[in-house]
Design a protein around this motif. Structure first.
Motif: not given
Length: 228
Positions: A146-157, A196-209
């Motif tokens: 909703x807020x158009x924010x980036x997410x930094x994620x640790x993702x497992x295949x 979403x079950x493979x996203x091990x950790x995430x952080x919401x960061x800055x708005x994307x461009x």
């Protein structure tokens, strides 16, 4: 046809006409007598509908009018009930609570003859798989969208190999067994889908461009998904 349904149909017919339309034409489209039509127009006016005109001249509905108690047909109510029940059972806690609130609000504003359609709907949602991600995670992902924010994620295949990604989330798809984030991936320089079950950790960061609506439209075009 119930009276509430008839009034709803009249509103819908008036919306289709940009210029004044005669009472005779309206009566024929609704399937009622001219006398009943005039009475229904006065009923709608008494409830706040901005219908201009008079007998012999024609009638027009000013744009932007919504009449909450008469917004839905019986089939539309069933669709809302079924969808809300699905969300309340299959989505995260906050979204499920919101769906139950929607049903309560709909029931509160509907006329009595339509309110029974909500309370006695025979459309049920069967048992399904538990959601793969927790309530907090899904709620945070929805907020990032909703807020158009980036997410930094640790993702497992599927093999368990982890990568660090920065993604621009634009949608969250709810399947029976998994939830999938649709996003632009900076690492792959393209649109990717992340369970979403493979996203091990995430952080919401800055708005994307870019604006989410433009990204979403672009993704739909690439995937050849028709607009709903």
């Amino acid at each position: 046809m119930s009276r509430a349904q008839r009034l709803l149909d009249l509103i819908q017919v008036l919306r289709r006409h940009r210029r004044a339309v005669s009472g005779t034409v309206l009566a024929e489209e609704i399937g009622v007598s001219l006398r009943t039509l005039y009475r229904d127009i006065e009923t709608l006016r008494a409830q706040g509908a901005p219908i201009e005109g008079e007998a012999g001249v024609g009638y027009v509905l000013r744009p932007g009018f919504m009449l909450p108690p008469l917004m839905f047909s019986e089939e539309e109510i069933e669709a809302l009930v079924l969808g809300s029940r699905w969300v309340s059972e299959r989505a995260d806690g906050p979204l499920g609570k919101a769906a139950r609130n929607v049903l309560a609000k709909i029931g509160a504003v509907l006329p009595e003859d339509l309110k029974a359609s909500v309370e006695a709907s025979g459309l049920l949602i069967g048992p399904g798989e538990p959601i793969a991600a927790g309530d907090a995670e899904l709620a945070s992902i929805r907020q990032a969208i909703r807020s158009e924010r980036k997410m930094q994620i640790a993702y497992a295949d599927e093999h368990g190999n982890a990568t660090d990604r920065i993604i621009w989330p634009i949608a969250l798809a709810f399947y029976d067994r998994v939830r999938v984030v649709v996003a632009w991936c900076e690492l792959r320089n393209g649109y990717r889908h992340f369970r979403t079950d493979r996203i091990m950790a995430f952080e919401v960061t800055a708005r994307y461009p870019r604006r989410r609506v433009a990204l979403f439209k672009e993704w739909r075009t690439i995937r050849n998904i028709p607009e709903q």
